[in-house]
Design a protein around this motif. Structure first.
Motif, PDB file in Angstrom:
ATOM      1  N   LEU A 166     -12.603  -1.117  -2.133  1.00 28.82           N
ATOM      2  CA  LEU A 166     -13.938  -1.694  -2.216  1.00 28.82           C
ATOM      3  C   LEU A 166     -13.967  -3.011  -1.432  1.00 28.82           C
ATOM      4  CD1 LEU A 166     -14.819  -1.278  -5.999  1.00 28.82           C
ATOM      5  CD2 LEU A 166     -15.858  -0.098  -4.054  1.00 28.82           C
TER       6      LEU A 166
ATOM      7  N   TYR B  30      -6.990  -5.612   0.899  1.00 26.46           N
ATOM      8  CA  TYR B  30      -7.271  -4.639  -0.157  1.00 26.46           C
ATOM      9  C   TYR B  30      -6.012  -4.507  -1.017  1.00 26.46           C
ATOM     10  CZ  TYR B  30     -11.045  -3.570   3.029  1.00 26.46           C
ATOM     11  OH  TYR B  30     -12.136  -3.676   3.861  1.00 26.46           O
TER      12      TYR B  30
ATOM     13  N   GLU C  95      -2.726  -1.680  -6.721  1.00 27.87           N
ATOM     14  CA  GLU C  95      -2.329  -1.972  -8.099  1.00 27.87           C
ATOM     15  C   GLU C  95      -2.099  -0.670  -8.836  1.00 27.87           C
ATOM     16  OE1 GLU C  95      -5.745  -4.212  -9.275  1.00 27.87           O
ATOM     17  OE2 GLU C  95      -4.963  -6.076  -8.429  1.00 27.87           O
TER      18      GLU C  95
ATOM     19  N   ARG D  89     -15.624  -5.993  -5.839  1.00 28.39           N
ATOM     20  CA  ARG D  89     -14.495  -5.832  -6.752  1.00 28.39           C
ATOM     21  C   ARG D  89     -14.685  -6.644  -8.021  1.00 28.39           C
ATOM     22  NH1 ARG D  89     -10.042  -7.307  -2.432  1.00 28.39           N
ATOM     23  NH2 ARG D  89     -10.801  -5.866  -0.867  1.00 28.39           N
TER      24      ARG D  89
ATOM     25  N   GLU E 293     -12.870  -8.820 -10.730  1.00 27.31           N
ATOM     26  CA  GLU E 293     -11.638  -9.632 -10.794  1.00 27.31           C
ATOM     27  C   GLU E 293     -11.125  -9.705 -12.199  1.00 27.31           C
ATOM     28  OE1 GLU E 293      -9.919 -10.782  -8.142  1.00 27.31           O
ATOM     29  OE2 GLU E 293     -11.388  -9.809  -6.897  1.00 27.31           O
TER      30      GLU E 293
ATOM     31  N   ILE F 140      -2.628   2.476  -6.826  1.00 24.88           N
ATOM     32  CA  ILE F 140      -3.959   2.848  -6.350  1.00 24.88           C
ATOM     33  C   ILE F 140      -4.507   1.756  -5.429  1.00 24.88           C
ATOM     34  CG2 ILE F 140      -6.323   3.388  -7.037  1.00 24.88           C
ATOM     35  CD1 ILE F 140      -5.081   4.234  -9.777  1.00 24.88           C
TER      36      ILE F 140
ATOM     37  N   ASN G 275      -7.311  -0.348  -3.804  1.00 26.36           N
ATOM     38  CA  ASN G 275      -8.706  -0.677  -4.105  1.00 26.36           C
ATOM     39  C   ASN G 275      -9.399  -0.948  -2.778  1.00 26.36           C
ATOM     40  OD1 ASN G 275     -11.168  -1.760  -4.831  1.00 26.36           O
ATOM     41  ND2 ASN G 275     -10.339  -2.981  -6.491  1.00 26.36           N
TER      42      ASN G 275
END
Length: 61
Positions: free
Chosen positions: A54, A44, A47, A59, A61, A50, A52
């Motif tokens: 999911l 995961y 970025e 996700r 891309e 935060i 991510n």
């Protein structure tokens, strides 16, 4: 992302423990890096501070 979040985060797929790999920090904030599930080996990204969380197939891309 704050380092203390590691105490409450778990893999959303298998509920396994996550390993933190930090690529860049700003003060105490983790800005870039990744969380890796020790059980199912899903990664995961973190970025802009935060994580991510999911599943990979959901996700953008």
């Amino acid at each position: 992302m704050k380092n203390w979040l590691m105490e409450i985060l778990a893999c959303p797929l298998c509920k396994g423990e996550l390993e933190l790999r930090v690529e860049r920090t700003e003060g105490e904030e983790i800005v870039e890096g990744m969380l890796i599930c020790k059980e199912c080996n899903v990664t995961y990204p973190i970025e802009d501070g935060i994580p991510n969380m999911l599943p990979p197939e959901l996700r953008e891309e």
